[in-house]
Design an enzyme around this catalytic site. Structure first.
Site, short mmCIF file in Angstrom:
data_model
loop_
_atom_site.label_atom_id
_atom_site.label_comp_id
_atom_site.label_asym_id
_atom_site.label_seq_id
_atom_site.Cartn_x
_atom_site.Cartn_y
_atom_site.Cartn_z
N ASP A 31 0.83 -1.21 0.00
CA ASP A 31 0.00 0.00 0.00
C ASP A 31 0.87 1.25 0.00
O ASP A 31 1.98 1.25 0.50
CB ASP A 31 -0.92 -0.03 1.23
CG ASP A 31 -2.10 0.93 1.09
OD1 ASP A 31 -2.45 1.28 -0.06
OD2 ASP A 31 -2.68 1.32 2.11
N ASN A 79 -11.07 -2.58 -5.27
CA ASN A 79 -10.33 -1.57 -6.02
C ASN A 79 -11.02 -1.15 -7.33
O ASN A 79 -10.65 -0.13 -7.93
CB ASN A 79 -8.89 -2.02 -6.30
CG ASN A 79 -7.98 -1.99 -5.07
OD1 ASN A 79 -7.06 -2.80 -4.92
ND2 ASN A 79 -8.23 -1.05 -4.15
C1 IPE Z 1 -5.29 -2.74 -0.08
O1 IPE Z 1 -5.02 -1.40 -0.29
C2 IPE Z 1 -5.35 -3.45 -1.40
C3 IPE Z 1 -4.08 -3.62 -2.10
C4 IPE Z 1 -2.91 -3.28 -1.65
C5 IPE Z 1 -4.19 -4.24 -3.39
P1 IPE Z 1 -6.19 -0.32 -0.40
O2 IPE Z 1 -5.55 0.99 -0.59
O3 IPE Z 1 -7.18 -0.73 -1.43
O4 IPE Z 1 -6.88 -0.46 1.03
P2 IPE Z 1 -7.78 0.58 1.83
O5 IPE Z 1 -8.79 1.13 0.87
O6 IPE Z 1 -6.86 1.64 2.35
O7 IPE Z 1 -8.37 -0.23 2.94
C1 IPE Z 2 -1.69 0.23 -3.34
O1 IPE Z 2 -1.45 1.59 -3.39
C2 IPE Z 2 -1.86 -0.36 -4.71
C3 IPE Z 2 -3.23 -0.75 -5.03
C4 IPE Z 2 -4.24 -0.78 -4.21
C5 IPE Z 2 -3.46 -1.14 -6.40
P1 IPE Z 2 -2.62 2.64 -3.35
O2 IPE Z 2 -3.02 2.97 -4.75
O3 IPE Z 2 -3.74 2.16 -2.49
O4 IPE Z 2 -1.90 3.86 -2.68
P2 IPE Z 2 -2.48 4.85 -1.59
O5 IPE Z 2 -2.94 4.02 -0.42
O6 IPE Z 2 -3.61 5.59 -2.25
O7 IPE Z 2 -1.33 5.72 -1.24
MG MG Z 3 -4.14 2.37 -0.48
#
Ligand code: IPE
Ligand code: IPE
Ligand code: MG
Length: 253
Positions: A31, A79
């Site tokens: 993340d 997502n």
């Molecule tokens: C978790 O990250 C999913 C992945 C890393 C693929 P998210 O960014 O989607 O999680 P939330 O929304 O902060 O819980």
């Molecule tokens: C995790 O990074 C990757 C995916 C969920 C695909 P994020 O895109 O959630 O990054 P933040 O949490 O918005 O920084």
């Molecule tokens: Mg995230």
């Protein structure tokens, strides 16, 4: 013949961590890509691109350390709620990753797997997933498992549906259903339970990842954003894991 006590000890994979204290399965919630890019006033996708490099480095380091499985949460069922443009760029990036990284996966003797509702992914992604899985199936090194269009609840629902179908068809006696039998209906039936769950980006939550499998995983949350995660951060997480006393509900050593 030297006596057993004079035989050289197997090398510790990581200095200071006895081999018996190494995690066999490391699972990572990758993340923080978006925040990493936004801090630089860049588009979020640049964070995802930078994150792909870290996937390669982390995978190679796990292979070098002799870790049995690395499972990476790359795209959750939730997502899809993101703007369509980000989702489609992520899918394109994923497809390219699968093609570009194929030689590295094969050179490192990695066994590639994917878990999730894969049938809902774009056709190109499914094609490359199938190809990488097929080409690496006979490899004997670290298993690299990508969680794609994955949700822990969705996985349990999918397993429950197949269990119910088998019971209805008379292939399964409900009275004999136990934890091992349920696990055999999950997406990767031979998955060893994750020992260490790492979350980058600082959030103290599971976000629907491997709900069944992580019941006794040790959790390590680091504020480091995924594109900044380096081998040293992985080592720190493993050292943290190695220092924990795992009791599994008992009283420990
Ligand atoms: C978790 O990250 C999913 C992945 C890393 C693929 P998210 O960014 O989607 O999680 P939330 O929304 O902060 O819980
Ligand atoms: C995790 O990074 C990757 C995916 C969920 C695909 P994020 O895109 O959630 O990054 P933040 O949490 O918005 O920084
Ligand atoms: Mg995230």
């Amino acid at each position: 013949m030297p006596s057993a006590s004079t035989l050289p000890k197997p090398p510790a994979a990581l200095p200071g961590v006895p081999p018996g204290r190494m995690p066999r399965h490391v699972a990572i919630i990758m993340d923080g890509n978006g925040r990493w890019a936004q801090k630089r006033t860049w588009a979020r996708i640049r964070g995802h691109r930078a994150g792909v490099r870290v996937v390669r480095e982390t995978t190679e380091e796990c292979a070098r350390l002799g870790i049995g499985q690395l499972t990476l949460y790359a795209f959750s069922v939730e997502n899809w709620k993101r703007p369509e443009r980000e989702v489609s760029l992520l899918m394109r990036l994923l497809e390219r990753y699968l093609v570009w990284e194929r030689p590295t996966i094969l050179e490192n003797n990695l066994r590639f797997k994917a878990i999730g509702r894969l049938d809902k992914l774009p056709e190109g992604v499914r094609r490359e997933l199938a190809e990488t899985t097929r080409l690496s199936a006979a490899n004997t090194g670290t298993t690299l498992c990508l969680a794609l269009n994955y949700g822990g609840r969705a996985e349990i629902v999918d397993a429950a549906r197949r269990i119910a179908e088998d019971a209805k068809a008379g292939r399964l006696d409900p009275a004999r259903l136990d934890e091992a039998a349920v696990a055999s209906y999950l997406y990767q039936p031979d998955m060893p339970e994750p020992d260490l769950l790492i979350r980058t980006g600082g959030e103290q939550r599971i976000s629907n990842f491997l709900l069944w499998q992580i019941s006794y995983a040790e959790i390590h949350v680091t504020p480091t954003l995924w594109p900044d995660f380096r081998a040293a951060d992985l080592h720190a997480a493993i050292r943290d894991f190695a220092s924990r006393e795992r009791r599994f509900g008992g009283l420990g050593a």
